[in-house]
Each structure stands twice: as C-alpha cells, then as structure tokens.
Design an enzyme around this catalytic site. Sequence first.
Site, PDB file in Angstrom:
ATOM      1  N   HIS A 376     -17.221  44.014 -24.546  1.00 41.80           N
ATOM      2  CA  HIS A 376     -16.479  43.445 -23.417  1.00 41.80           C
ATOM      3  C   HIS A 376     -16.143  44.477 -22.353  1.00 41.80           C
ATOM      4  O   HIS A 376     -15.845  44.119 -21.225  1.00 41.80           O
ATOM      5  CB  HIS A 376     -15.239  42.709 -23.925  1.00 41.80           C
ATOM      6  CG  HIS A 376     -15.548  41.303 -24.293  1.00 41.80           C
ATOM      7  ND1 HIS A 376     -16.448  40.992 -25.280  1.00 41.80           N
ATOM      8  CD2 HIS A 376     -15.146  40.118 -23.784  1.00 41.80           C
ATOM      9  CE1 HIS A 376     -16.550  39.676 -25.369  1.00 41.80           C
ATOM     10  NE2 HIS A 376     -15.773  39.131 -24.477  1.00 41.80           N
ATOM     11  N   ARG A 481     -13.911  32.706 -19.857  1.00 47.01           N
ATOM     12  CA  ARG A 481     -13.412  33.552 -20.948  1.00 47.01           C
ATOM     13  C   ARG A 481     -11.961  33.911 -20.681  1.00 47.01           C
ATOM     14  O   ARG A 481     -11.667  34.735 -19.814  1.00 47.01           O
ATOM     15  CB  ARG A 481     -14.271  34.807 -21.066  1.00 47.01           C
ATOM     16  CG  ARG A 481     -15.722  34.542 -21.455  1.00 47.01           C
ATOM     17  CD  ARG A 481     -16.484  35.856 -21.612  1.00 47.01           C
ATOM     18  NE  ARG A 481     -17.803  35.666 -22.167  1.00 47.01           N
ATOM     19  CZ  ARG A 481     -18.931  35.682 -21.456  1.00 47.01           C
ATOM     20  NH1 ARG A 481     -18.874  35.871 -20.147  1.00 47.01           N
ATOM     21  NH2 ARG A 481     -20.097  35.517 -22.041  1.00 47.01           N
ATOM     22  N   GLU A 617     -20.804  29.117 -33.329  1.00 51.73           N
ATOM     23  CA  GLU A 617     -21.136  30.529 -33.486  1.00 51.73           C
ATOM     24  C   GLU A 617     -21.333  30.920 -34.943  1.00 51.73           C
ATOM     25  O   GLU A 617     -21.854  31.999 -35.237  1.00 51.73           O
ATOM     26  CB  GLU A 617     -20.013  31.393 -32.900  1.00 51.73           C
ATOM     27  CG  GLU A 617     -19.742  31.132 -31.423  1.00 51.73           C
ATOM     28  CD  GLU A 617     -18.379  31.622 -31.007  1.00 51.73           C
ATOM     29  OE1 GLU A 617     -18.310  32.696 -30.393  1.00 51.73           O
ATOM     30  OE2 GLU A 617     -17.391  30.930 -31.295  1.00 51.73           O
ATOM     31  N   ASN A 640     -24.839  34.818 -29.046  1.00 49.21           N
ATOM     32  CA  ASN A 640     -24.612  36.208 -29.472  1.00 49.21           C
ATOM     33  C   ASN A 640     -24.028  36.259 -30.881  1.00 49.21           C
ATOM     34  O   ASN A 640     -24.537  36.949 -31.766  1.00 49.21           O
ATOM     35  CB  ASN A 640     -23.673  36.918 -28.504  1.00 49.21           C
ATOM     36  CG  ASN A 640     -24.218  36.993 -27.095  1.00 49.21           C
ATOM     37  OD1 ASN A 640     -25.342  36.600 -26.842  1.00 49.21           O
ATOM     38  ND2 ASN A 640     -23.416  37.483 -26.179  1.00 49.21           N
ATOM     39  N   ASP A 641     -22.941  35.538 -31.087  1.00 46.94           N
ATOM     40  CA  ASP A 641     -22.322  35.523 -32.411  1.00 46.94           C
ATOM     41  C   ASP A 641     -23.168  34.738 -33.418  1.00 46.94           C
ATOM     42  O   ASP A 641     -23.233  35.104 -34.593  1.00 46.94           O
ATOM     43  CB  ASP A 641     -20.915  34.928 -32.336  1.00 46.94           C
ATOM     44  CG  ASP A 641     -19.864  35.969 -31.991  1.00 46.94           C
ATOM     45  OD1 ASP A 641     -20.107  37.158 -32.250  1.00 46.94           O
ATOM     46  OD2 ASP A 641     -18.809  35.603 -31.457  1.00 46.94           O
ATOM     47  N   ARG A 651     -23.598  43.137 -33.738  1.00 42.21           N
ATOM     48  CA  ARG A 651     -24.297  43.339 -32.465  1.00 42.21           C
ATOM     49  C   ARG A 651     -23.746  44.480 -31.647  1.00 42.21           C
ATOM     50  O   ARG A 651     -24.350  44.868 -30.639  1.00 42.21           O
ATOM     51  CB  ARG A 651     -24.275  42.043 -31.641  1.00 42.21           C
ATOM     52  CG  ARG A 651     -22.910  41.513 -31.305  1.00 42.21           C
ATOM     53  CD  ARG A 651     -23.020  40.106 -30.731  1.00 42.21           C
ATOM     54  NE  ARG A 651     -21.723  39.461 -30.543  1.00 42.21           N
ATOM     55  CZ  ARG A 651     -21.051  39.476 -29.406  1.00 42.21           C
ATOM     56  NH1 ARG A 651     -21.546  40.083 -28.350  1.00 42.21           N
ATOM     57  NH2 ARG A 651     -19.894  38.856 -29.307  1.00 42.21           N
ATOM     58  N   CYS A 688     -24.578  29.083 -23.991  1.00 37.95           N
ATOM     59  CA  CYS A 688     -23.883  29.995 -23.074  1.00 37.95           C
ATOM     60  C   CYS A 688     -23.994  31.457 -23.455  1.00 37.95           C
ATOM     61  O   CYS A 688     -23.364  32.309 -22.839  1.00 37.95           O
ATOM     62  CB  CYS A 688     -22.404  29.602 -22.959  1.00 37.95           C
ATOM     63  SG  CYS A 688     -21.468  29.822 -24.474  1.00 37.95           S
TER      64      CYS A 688
END
Length: 756
Positions: A376, A481, A617, A640-641, A651, A688
């Site tokens: 992040h 987010r 996820e 991603n997750d 990751r 997403c």
Amino acid sequence: MAQNKEDHLNLLCDLGDLAALFTGSQDIESFLQLTVELVARHLKADVCSIYLYDISTKELVLQSTIGLNPSAVRNIRMKPGEGLVGNTFEQMKPVREAYASTNPMFKYFKEADEDRFESFLAVPIQRGVQKIGVLVVQHEKHDYFTATDVMALRASASQLASAVENARLLIDLYQMSEKNHENQAAESLNFIKGESASGGYAFAASAIFKKSHGRLISDPYDLNKTYTINDFYKAVKRTSEQLMDLQSRLAQRLPESASLIFSAHFLILKDPKYINKIAEQIKEGVSPPDAVRSVTKHYIEIFSFSPHAYIREKASDMEDLGGRILKNIFRTGLEESFLSEHRIVIAGELYPSEILKMASEDVKGIILVKGGITSHVSILARSMQIPLVIADRAELLNLPEDTPILLDAEIGNIYVNPSEAIINQFEEQRKVRETTAGLAEMNPETRTKDGVRVHLFANINLLSELSTARDLKAEGIGLYRTEFPFLIRSAFPSEEEQYLIFKRLFDEMAGLEVTIRTLDVGGDKALAYADATSGANPQMGFRSIRFCLHHRSIFEQHIRAILRAAADFEKLRIMFPLISSLDEFLEARQSVKDCITALEHENLAHHLKPEIGMMIEVPSVVEIMDGFARESDFFSVGTNDFVQYTLAVDRTNEKVADYYRPYHPSVLRGLARIVKSANDNCKDISICGEMAHEPEYIPFLIGIGVRAISVDPRFLPLVQKIISSLSITQAAKHAGELLSVETLKDARNLIQAGII
C-alpha cells in the site's frame, strides 16, 4: 432552534480548523484553554472543562476549564467510574443530567465552586479503542442541554480527539521515569535496475531516510562553527513556520488529511518544558545542536519504553521534529531547501504517513531498497503521483547526501551520478512527454467488437483521483479503499472525520454508482496504533473483516459515517473484505442494519437501503458460492488476495514472488466457477484486482462471463481499447482452452499466445 443548529455548525467548522487552535496558542495549556473557551462560547455554556486520563496514576485529571475555579485545574482527580465524569469515561457513553446534584453518582468537589451549575453534559474523548478523557459542559439553568447538544458535543470531542491525545501524551511524559555516528561508507554505484512501483521520471539530489529512534541527524556542516541560543530560538520559529506551510500544502493535495499530520510536532514545539530544557543546557555551556540532541533523545527514550504501542510510535515524530530543528540550526541564514524537499529519497522502508510527509515537501521520487510492488505504500505513491522504484540494493543507503540521481520509474532504472549524455537524453524524453501530455480519449460506453456491453469502473484510493476518473468517463467507483484515511493518521479517524471524507466522495460522484469497501487493515496495511499487526504471518492474521467485527465500536462509526454521508446519494454499495464464511457475511450485514436502525432512532439523515455485497478473496468461498449468491446483492473479486491465498504465496514477499502466478490452473478454474455462480443467480460480479488491467488476462475474464471491471483510473483507456478489440466468441474459446489445461507451462503458453 435554527440559531442553535447554526451555532453547532459553526462550532464544527471552527474545530475543523485545528491548525488555528495550535498556532493561536502559546503552549499546551493555552491550546486546551482555547479549546474549552471555543466550545463554551458556541454552546452558550457557563462551564466547559477537559478531563484527561493520567496513565501513570490511572486517574482523570481536570486539565483545563472555563467557568470553574482555576485553582481546581490539576487538583481535581477521580478514578474511572467515580462521579459523573468518571462514569462517562468508564462507560464511554454521554451523560446528560437536568439536576446533576440529585444523581446518586454525582461527586462534589468543594474547590471547583460548581454548586450553582445544575445542568450537566459530558461526552467521552476517544480515538478508536483508546480512551483519552472527557469533555464537559455545565449551565446554571436546570435542564438546559438538549439531545442536539449531545450530538454536537460528541462531534466536537471526535474532532478534537487527535490533538487532545497528543496534549495528554506530553503531559503524561513528565510523570514517566527516566530510562537509562552515523557510519558513512559510500560505494561506487552507476546504474541499478529496479522494479517500477509508481511510474514517472525525476532528476534530483538524494536524501537518505533512516529510521533510528535512538539516534538523531548528525551535523553535516562546519563543526567548528559556534551557535548561540538565539540561533536555537530562530530555528524553533523557522521549524514551526515550515510545518505550517507543509501542512497547508498537504491539505490541498490530500483532502483526507483533515487532521494535522504534524499535530504532535506542533504540540511539542509549544511545550515550554521541552524548549526550556534545551535552553537551560545551552545557558550551561552545551552547544545548541548537542542540547537539542540530548533533550530530544531523552524524550525518544521515554516514548520508546512505553508499554503502549501508540505512544511508542510517537518516538518517530519526536525524532523527525528534532531533526528538523537541527537542520534549521545548521542552515541559519541560508535560503536553500532541506530534508526531503525537492529530493529523491532513498529508504529501507516507509510507512504511509511518512510518504505523506514527503509529499508535503514535494519529494521528487522515492527509491525503496526492499518491499513489494503491491504494497500500500506503492499504491499511495501512485495515487500521489510520486515516482517509486524498488531495488534490492542496500548499499544505496550509504550514498552521500545530495548525490545526483536520475530516476526512470517507468521502467525501474536508477542512474547514480548520471553522465551529461544520460541527462540530455532524459531531458529530451521529458520534453516529449510534456508535448504529448493529456488524457487519452475514451468512449462513454465500452463494448466488445461484437457489441456486448462491459462496464468500466475506477478503483479509488484518494479523493484526488476522482477528477481523473470522471475525465476518463468511468461509470462510477467500483472500489473505494477506505483504509487510506486510517493509514495516514496516527490514530483512528473519528466518525465525523470519516463523514467529511465520504461526503466529498459522494458529492463529486453524484449520479454515478459508488462501491465502498469497508475498512481493510492488517497484513500489508498495518496500523501502528492498532492490534491488527500481530502474529508471525499477518496476511493470515487478525485483519480486514475479522478486525472490524472484533472492534464493533470502530466498525459501527465507520458504517455510520458512510451511511450519513450518502444520505442524498442514490447508488450506494457497501462491500465487506476477506469474507471466508456465510456466517461472517451475515454478521457484518447485520451490523449495517443495526447502524441504520440507530440512525433512524437518532433522527440523523442517512442512506436508507444500500446494496450490500462482499469481496471474494478467500478460496473457502468457492464451494459455497450459491449460498452467498442467495444473501449477497453483488460480488467483487479481489484477484490479488485470491491468487495469494489459493497458492499460499505472500504477494509482498520478494523471495517467493516467482510463485505468484495468476495463470495457475486452479486460480483460473476458481475464478470461472465464481463468475458462473454469480451469473446463474443473476447477481452482479466485477473484477477489481491487478488481473483486471493486465492485457494478457482480460480476454480470459471476458470469456468466462465478466461484464464489469474496476481498475485504477490510469488503466481505463488501455482496458477499453483491449475490450473493444475482442469478440465474445473469441474470448469464450480462449477461456475454454485455458480451463482445459492442467500444467503451469501449458497455461503460460496459452496466456502468452493470447487470442489469435
């Protein structure tokens, strides 16, 4: 009544400008005094008082008042649960009494001279799970305060919580017991190939960022120069002025920073004990730089040895402030920039709040010597348009300050002491970029080559990205987010602070659809002031919806702020992250319903019926998708997750980065089953994660039935262009071929070949 509402609104507006309260005060005590005077004036109260919790004695202490006997300040003390004030603190709930003295919990303090004040209203001052103190107003008239006053005072306490917390920490500091150079070895570096985490170009001098709470910046200037106490006072004044300027610039660039990023710095500068201790040492013959180091180290040690994590985190603020004062002493009379201003910063690691401080100083670029491109910090750098390259070269930290660096973050190249030829080439590229700058043209609708409609939405991290999303004709926000207002602060943002951020989001996206993901912290989004960071494997730990359901008060403030801000907004969607069971989803959904009921009871405007959905996820969701489809209004896949949990690959860990393979047959088949279940049950589903904007995966996603994609705004033109070149028949055939293979090699070959 209208006048009363106007006064309350004016109060909140005044409290919103905390910078004015800081700069208008001479020290901590005067800041607190200005606060009680402001609240008393707007609520037309005879008395306003602030009680702060003393950690060492476990007592509430009257710290500031207007209306009570001034001699009572710091002399009136009570335990949590003792008296009306103590009860307010212990229960963390407002107390309103028409005749305070008749309440059996009322405790009389002769030294306060409060006999005549019967009307009593107290609200807790709280930051997330941290109890700070109590804000009290009183009046001679019986039954003077109304339910509206309760809400106004609660909002006031929320607005003031961060600043008051810092004031309390400094007051507590003097009651804590006392606890008992830089190496420079530059290695010759010329060209380094790193990995781009945030695109862009920069050419500037270097600044090395080192975390070292027990060690301050050493003197890089003439060690033989003599500094005076006047140089010290000038440096303090200059530091305060610079911090105010930085805060102002940051507030314009980042609306989420409603609270002062530098609030702890301001309070310490206003603290006469800190300033006077340094001055005393200088008068005794200690050089000003050494005096600043000595006293600042003392503060850092006390903060660092605190049993409370949120206090230990203040050591970083203390070191930052000490370093700023030292830099200003060394540069007395000079006009040049300092710290990271206009520099390329080289760091081992950075917190999101540190990225913001650098952004406020107009940092030109960042080089991280470790970290993951999906972290992040990288996302925040992209949102702030700061070039960022990650390079596994720790020796970069040994470069001398002010080393010229050319950073090509588009491809990840780092040039140290670049030659004239490289600089000229860079300048030519810069001129070409400036000539061709401008937003790519996009069609209002996205369709495949054979006319099938695909909806494109934007992922938003910061409010500053909304204008780009609108200019690029995004159909709405597919993922907002919410964690960034939490990541950039040193304590939990209050309901009111979150409300202001969400209100701007909805105002700017009026008429479009907005999907808000509830608080997703922990893992690679650690909060230094919360307990979401513990565990040997934080990615599998106490994070996301687990954290929220455990901390109900934080979760409910979060949901209430969203619902209130969306009162006049039509297309609101709320989704929960990291859901792993149907029970978890139902519990989270019930929390939203409970907040709606509470807001109705309080007669506060709010959104009446948001759509409620979930992020997919976790692989445990795949086998029970039909059950989720019966309960959830919509789905969004966070690839991603989903990839990392399916493949057991962290990751953010560069050592296993090669094992993070979105084309793994199990990942592809899992995605296909999820999308089929959602479509069969007529529930919207979008993608997403990173796969949504990667050209090699878009044909597969369209082929398995995805008709909604949400990406960072900068990827919208590319995604539209790729989709418009596809036909559904081609995409479906390609997806079918991928779903039929079983090896990584075969899947990779098909992905690389694309649609022929």
